[in-house]
Write an enzyme that holds these catalytic residues in place. Structure first.
Site, short mmCIF file in Angstrom:
data_model
loop_
_atom_site.label_atom_id
_atom_site.label_comp_id
_atom_site.label_asym_id
_atom_site.label_seq_id
_atom_site.Cartn_x
_atom_site.Cartn_y
_atom_site.Cartn_z
N THR A 160 0.77 -1.10 0.01
CA THR A 160 0.00 0.06 -0.08
C THR A 160 0.86 1.45 0.02
O THR A 160 1.82 1.32 0.79
CB THR A 160 -0.86 0.14 1.41
OG1 THR A 160 -1.60 -1.32 1.31
CG2 THR A 160 -1.82 1.25 1.23
N ARG A 188 -12.39 -9.54 -1.80
CA ARG A 188 -11.67 -9.52 -0.43
C ARG A 188 -11.34 -8.18 -0.19
O ARG A 188 -10.66 -7.53 -1.14
CB ARG A 188 -10.30 -10.48 -0.68
CG ARG A 188 -9.25 -10.42 0.54
CD ARG A 188 -8.29 -9.41 0.19
NE ARG A 188 -7.24 -9.46 1.21
CZ ARG A 188 -6.16 -8.34 1.55
NH1 ARG A 188 -6.31 -7.44 0.65
NH2 ARG A 188 -5.47 -8.58 2.23
N VAL A 189 -11.16 -7.64 1.28
CA VAL A 189 -10.69 -6.47 1.49
C VAL A 189 -9.74 -6.46 2.57
O VAL A 189 -9.87 -7.28 3.54
CB VAL A 189 -11.97 -5.39 1.97
CG1 VAL A 189 -11.34 -4.05 2.11
CG2 VAL A 189 -13.10 -5.51 1.06
N GLY A 190 -8.65 -5.70 2.32
CA GLY A 190 -7.64 -5.59 3.64
C GLY A 190 -7.75 -4.64 4.48
O GLY A 190 -8.88 -4.05 4.39
N ASP A 191 -6.53 -4.28 5.12
CA ASP A 191 -6.82 -3.03 6.18
C ASP A 191 -6.77 -1.80 5.36
O ASP A 191 -7.49 -0.75 6.32
CB ASP A 191 -5.33 -3.30 6.92
CG ASP A 191 -4.24 -2.89 5.97
OD1 ASP A 191 -3.96 -3.73 5.14
OD2 ASP A 191 -3.31 -2.12 6.33
N GLY A 212 1.06 -3.97 4.53
CA GLY A 212 1.70 -5.36 4.54
C GLY A 212 0.35 -6.18 4.59
O GLY A 212 -0.61 -5.77 4.08
N GLY A 214 -2.88 -7.25 5.18
CA GLY A 214 -4.11 -6.82 5.69
C GLY A 214 -4.72 -7.45 6.65
O GLY A 214 -5.45 -7.00 7.94
N1 GLY Z 1 -2.18 -3.81 3.06
C1 GLY Z 1 -2.97 -3.92 2.08
C2 GLY Z 1 -3.74 -5.31 1.88
O1 GLY Z 1 -3.86 -6.16 2.64
O2 GLY Z 1 -5.09 -5.14 1.07
#
Ligand code: GLY
Length: 321
Positions: A160, A188-191, A212, A214
Site C-alpha cells: 500500500t 476480499r478487502v484488507g486493512d 503489509g 491486511g
Molecule cells: N495492506 C493491503 C492489503 O492487505 O490489502
C-alpha cells in the site's frame, strides 16, 4: 555498513516504500509552496496510482483470482476526523480522489463496489481499464502455479502507498491506496480502507498508517494503536515499535507466522517514525530541506527494531520500488 539513526527524522510528510519517492517530492513541493495539505497528499498518492511499474497500487495493480483489478483507497482529515474511502472499485483511475472527496461528507462517506463507482461517475472522475498487459501476463503465469491460499503474502518490496502530511498550521491528514493482495478472492478487502487499521489521523496527537498483510494488521487496529500511544505521550518512534511489537507478539501467541507488517507515523510536531516485522522496509520523509529515504529494520533473531539511512551501495542493490 549500516549506520543506525538515533533521533527521529523531522519533516512535514512521510510515506511508505521507495515507490512513493517521486510522489512525495511533488506533494512536498505543494506543501512548501502553498501549505495545501489535502492537495499535497492526493497529488503524492496519484503519482503512484498512475505509474504502471508499481503493481500493488492503481494502474497496473495485480488482479484478483478472476483477473480483475480491485482497488481500495482512503483519506482522513485529522482536524475534522472526516474520513472517506472507496472499497473494491474497478476501473477508477484515481481511487484516492474519490476517497478525498468523500472525506468531506458526514454520511455515506465510505462506499464499496458499484455504489462507489456511481459516486465517482456522478463526480465526473475519470475511468480507465486498470489492468496492464504486463500485469495480465503475470496473472496468467501465476494462475498456472496454483499457489495455496495460506502461502499468499503481501507483494514483496512494496504494497500500500500511505502518505501522511502535516501543514505549517499543524493540521494532519493521511491518504492510502492499494490494489490489495495479489490473487485475492473477488471482494476480499484488507486493512487499507478501514479507519484505525490502515490509517488514522488526529491533528491533536498525530497520524499513522500501515502496509503489509491486511488480515494481520486489522486484528490490532494498528494505526489507531500507534496514534493512541502518541496521545499518551510516547515519542513517535517508540509508539511505532511498541504498538507493532505488542500486536505481533499477540499474533505469534496464536500461532501466526510473520507475513510482514510495516508502519509509518508522524507526531503533531513533525517527528517521523517507522517500524516493521520485515528485514527491511524503506520509507521517505520530506520537509523544507527536500526528500530523504530511510529504512526501518527488524532483526529477525533478536526482534530488535532500528532505522538507518541507506548508503550508495544499499541504493544500488535495492530495487527502486
Ligand atoms: N495492506 C493491503 C492489503 O492487505 O490489502
Amino acid at each position: 555498513m549500516i549506520t543506525k539513526i538515533l533521533n527521529s527524522p523531522m519533516g512535514q510528510m512521510i510515506s511508505t516504500w521507495r515507490m512513493s519517492e517521486e510522489g512525495l517530492r511533488l506533494g512536498n513541493q505543494i506543501l512548501q509552496e502553498k501549505d495545501e495539505l489535502g492537495e499535497a497528499i492526493v497529488r503524492a498518492v496519484k503519482c503512484v496510482e498512475d505509474n504502471p511499474a508499481y503493481v500493488s497500487v492503481g494502474y497496473g495493480g495485480l488482479p484478483n483470482r478472476e483477473g480483475q483489478v480491485e482497488l481500495d483507497a482512503a483519506y482522513m482529515d485529522g482536524d475534522t476526523l472526516g474520513t472517506g474511502a472507496v472499497i473494491s472499485v474497478k476501473n477508477l483511475k484515481n481511487p484516492i480522489e474519490a476517497a478525498y472527496r468523500l472525506s468531506k461528507k458526514k454520511t455515506n462517506s465510505i462506499l464499496a463496489g458499484d455504489g462507489a463507482m456511481k459516486y465517482a461517475s456522478y463526480e465526473g472522475l475519470p475511468c480507465r481499464n486498470m489492468l496492464t498487459e504486463s500485469s495480465r501476463k503475470r496473472y496468467e503465469e501465476e494462475k498456472k502455479e496454483q499457489m495455496k491460499e495460506e502461502e499468499r503474502r503481501a507483494y514483496e518490496g512494496h504494497d500500500t502507498v500511505c502518505i501522511i502530511g502535516r501543514s505549517r498550521k499543524g493540521s494532519m491528514a493521511c491518504g492510502v491506496s492499494t490494489s490489495g493482495l495479489y490473487m485475492k478472492e473477488p471482494g476480499r478487502v484488507g486493512d487499507s480502507p478501514f479507519i484505525g487499521s490502515g490509517f488514522y489521523a488526529d491533528s491533536e496527537a498525530g497520524a499513522a498508517a500501515a502496509t503489509g498483510m491486511g488480515e494481520d494488521i486489522m486484528k490490532g487496529c494498528l494505526s489507531f494503536a500507534i496514534v493512541e500511544k502518541m496521545r499518551s505521550g510516547l515519542p513517535v518512534q517508540e509508539a511505532c515499535e511498541k504498538a507493532l511489537e505488542e500486536h505481533w507478539r499477540r499474533l505469534e501467541r496464536r500461532g501466526y507466522t510473520n507475513r510482514g507488517m510495516s508502519v509509518i507515523a508522524m507526531d503533531n510536531q513533525g517527528n517521523a517514525g517507522a517500524a516493521t516485522t520485515l528485514d527491511e522496509f524503506p520509507f521517505v520523509v520530506a520537509g523544507k530541506d527536500g526528500c530523504r529515504l530511510y529504512v526501518a529494520s527488524m532483526d529477525q533473531e533478536t526482534g530488535e527494531h532500528f532505522l538507518f539511512a541507506p548508503d550508495e551501495e544499499w541504493l544500488k542493490n535495492s530495487k527502486s520500488d
